[in-house]
Motif scaffolding. Structure first.
Motif, PDB file in Angstrom:
ATOM      1  N   GLN A 167       0.820  -1.204   0.000  1.00 55.35           N
ATOM      2  CA  GLN A 167       0.000   0.000   0.000  1.00 55.35           C
ATOM      3  C   GLN A 167       0.858   1.260   0.000  1.00 55.35           C
ATOM      4  OE1 GLN A 167      -3.229  -0.139  -0.605  1.00 55.35           O
ATOM      5  NE2 GLN A 167      -2.834  -2.341  -0.694  1.00 55.35           N
ATOM      6  N   ASN A 185       1.871   1.804  -3.444  1.00 54.16           N
ATOM      7  CA  ASN A 185       0.720   2.303  -4.210  1.00 54.16           C
ATOM      8  C   ASN A 185       0.480   3.784  -3.935  1.00 54.16           C
ATOM      9  OD1 ASN A 185       0.285  -0.225  -5.311  1.00 54.16           O
ATOM     10  ND2 ASN A 185      -1.247  -0.816  -3.791  1.00 54.16           N
ATOM     11  N   ILE A 236       0.698   2.212   7.520  1.00 60.08           N
ATOM     12  CA  ILE A 236       1.201   2.118   6.152  1.00 60.08           C
ATOM     13  C   ILE A 236       2.445   2.981   5.961  1.00 60.08           C
ATOM     14  CG2 ILE A 236       0.676   2.772   3.757  1.00 60.08           C
ATOM     15  CD1 ILE A 236      -2.180   1.781   4.266  1.00 60.08           C
ATOM     16  N   ILE A 253      -7.587   5.149  -4.922  1.00 66.24           N
ATOM     17  CA  ILE A 253      -8.123   3.889  -4.395  1.00 66.24           C
ATOM     18  C   ILE A 253      -9.397   3.486  -5.122  1.00 66.24           C
ATOM     19  CG2 ILE A 253      -9.176   2.816  -2.366  1.00 66.24           C
ATOM     20  CD1 ILE A 253      -7.185   4.402  -0.650  1.00 66.24           C
TER      21      ILE A 253
END
Length: 549
Positions: A209, A212, A301, A459
């Motif tokens: 994540q 990302n 994260i 997302i």
């Protein structure tokens, strides 16, 4: 004024203060707590509990003294226990060793992309080094070609040179930072012998994540882009991505705190989540669970940086108090979060980020907000004109003036505490920091909001919105960079300074915080009391600081 101050009751401060003093005394070897002293502290706690019910003044004073002393000794002993390392290593020379470590945090890659620098915990060691198990360690090693990536919770067997860290004289050394993180050993020139344990599922998920998010924040931006590093630093905590020139500029302008994840960033993100959940008409109880879960997921994260964890803890206390309809008490929340952090990680007390975070918020709550209330109460630009006769321009002047006064008061309270710490850790004094921060804080909040909207759009697959928000942030970052770069070119915008005696910085900070606390306890009865902290700061700068022109 009284209504606001009456909410600022924080009984845990009477526990927090002796705990911090105990940690400081143990850290500087001013006290070595023995078994007998631990028994003494238990005895004093018993005495304080017995006499706490007495109404006699003398016994009340004795109760306070006994309780304070007991907590001080207990905290010093607890710090010694948590920060303990084998004393025999003080006399032992560096040596080759094979250790199994768990990765906790990686630092920015150096010019050698395969050289890994990280904080870790020792899990396994040879019999003759078994006293090192569970010790925190800083490791440098070459990344093997057969390992695709490294992440937290991975266990590696390393071979390298084991060295005991020594206490440096300067505050501006990496060794000082490591010692303040509870690290006493380094393993350099390391070589990976084997991977003992792969990272957990959660850690792999966080790493994916994170990648990302990093890619999302670059969508639509031209590459290479010098502002992309600032964007990543502000949203994902990658302050290491900043170039040396950028970091130097932000330190000189007194704005470095805006370009790393801190209370401002987590607060803005929490506000975005709260607003989104409110727009979706989610019931308050469920919204608080969803909001705090998402906020903690974001903190995890980005790698659980201590500053973000502390901010999350404070916001969680605020959010929960609001949802259960309890009075919001910022000082109590600050005390609870600080006490929890120090009980879990005692060495955090000596971390520059911890000191900046808590002392600045402490000053804002007890000094900045009352000062803002005092100023805005006197802001009556059209007092002779009845409210019914006001036109739109009168309301604009009233509102803008009030906002400017509140922003200036809050910024003054933050700068008041930041100056001694900036001199201690960065040896920089920035007279223009107040004006620069007043200009940049609203812009930084917009950048963070744009970043969160960009990640959210990414997302749900709305790439065109992601690109739009990234371009908006890019424009705002260009403006922030322009303001800071221009500001530091103004003659006298910053000076290289240092304290004439090393302990002056700590002493001035303690005296400043004490004057603010005393002013709060006296309810800032008159306007002159607000000048006392700045008088203390002025005397410190005049008589305790050397300016290098």
């Amino acid at each position: 004024m009284r209504g606001f101050l009456s909410q600022h009751r924080a009984p845990l401060l009477w526990i927090l203060f002796p705990v911090m003093l105990g940690y400081a005394a143990a850290r500087n070897h001013l006290i070595e707590v023995s078994f007998l002293q631990i028994l003494l502290s238990l005895f004093l706690i018993s005495v304080s509990l017995v006499i706490s019910t007495s109404s006699r003044p003398l016994k009340k004073r004795l109760w306070g003294f006994s309780f304070f002393t007991a907590l001080f000794l207990t905290a010093a002993g607890y710090f010694q226990f948590c920060n303990k390392y084998p004393n025999r290593w003080d006399q032992l020379p560096p040596r080759e060793a094979v250790l199994t470590i768990e990765l906790n945090r990686q630092f920015k890659p150096t010019s050698h992309a395969t050289l890994i620098r990280a904080l870790a915990t020792i899990h396994e060691a040879p019999t003759h080094l078994s006293d090192l198990i569970d010790q925190r360690i800083f490791v440098t090693f070459t990344k093997p070609k057969d390992i695709a990536s490294l992440s937290r919770s991975m266990h590696l067997q390393l071979k390298g040179i084991l060295t005991k860290l020594t206490q440096p004289h300067s505050q501006q050394t990496f060794n000082r930072y490591l010692l303040n993180q509870g690290v006493h050993f380094t393993l350099t020139r390391g070589k990976v012998l084997s991977v003992k344990k792969e990272p957990s599922f959660l850690q792999r998920f966080y790493q994916v994540q994170f990648q990302n998010f990093s890619e999302t924040l670059r969508i639509g931006l031209p590459l290479p882009n010098e502002h992309a590093a600032i964007y990543a630093a502000m949203l994902l905590g990658h302050k290491a991505e900043l170039t040396k020139l950028q970091k130097t500029t932000f330190i000189q302008s007194g704005t470095l705190h805006l370009f790393a994840v801190s209370g401002l960033h987590i607060g803005v993100i929490a506000l975005c989540l709260y607003s989104l959940l409110a727009l979706l008409r989610i019931p308050p109880g469920i919204a608080s669970i969803i909001g705090l879960s998402l906020l903690y997921l974001f903190v995890s994260i980005i790698g659980n940086p201590p500053s973000a964890e502390r901010a999350f803890l404070m916001i969680a206390l605020f959010w929960i108090a609001f949802q259960i309809h309890r009075p919001i008490n910022p000082l109590a929340s600050l005390s609870v979060s600080a006490l929890i952090v120090l009980l879990l990680r005692p060495w955090q007390l000596f971390d520059v980020s911890f000191q900046f975070s808590y002392t600045v918020v402490f000053s804002i709550i007890l000094y900045g907000i009352p000062l803002a209330q005092r100023w805005t109460a006197k802001w009556k630009p059209f007092s002779m004109l009845p409210l019914e006769c006001w036109k739109w321009r009168h309301h604009i002047v009233q509102t803008v003036g009030k906002v400017m006064l509140e922003t200036t008061a809050i910024s003054l309270s933050a700068i008041l505490i930041s100056i001694p710490l900036s001199i201690t850790y960065f040896e920089i004094f920035s007279p223009l920091a107040l004006l620069i921060n007043i200009a940049l804080i609203p812009i930084a909040s917009l950048v963070i909001t744009s970043g969160i909207l960009s990640i959210t759009s990414g997302i749900i697959g709305l790439s065109f919105l992601t690109s739009l928000f990234n371009h908006s942030a890019h424009l705002l970052l260009w403006l922030m960079d322009f303001i800071t770069s221009t500001a530091v070119t103004i003659p006298g915008s910053f000076w290289q300074v240092d304290y004439k005696i090393s302990w002056i910085g700590t002493a001035s900070l303690v005296i400043l915080c004490s004057s603010i606390l005393i002013g709060h306890l006296m309810r800032w009865k008159n306007s002159t009391t607000f000048y006392i902290p700045f008088l203390i700061l002025g005397l410190t700068l005049i008589f305790g600081v050397t300016f290098h022109f």
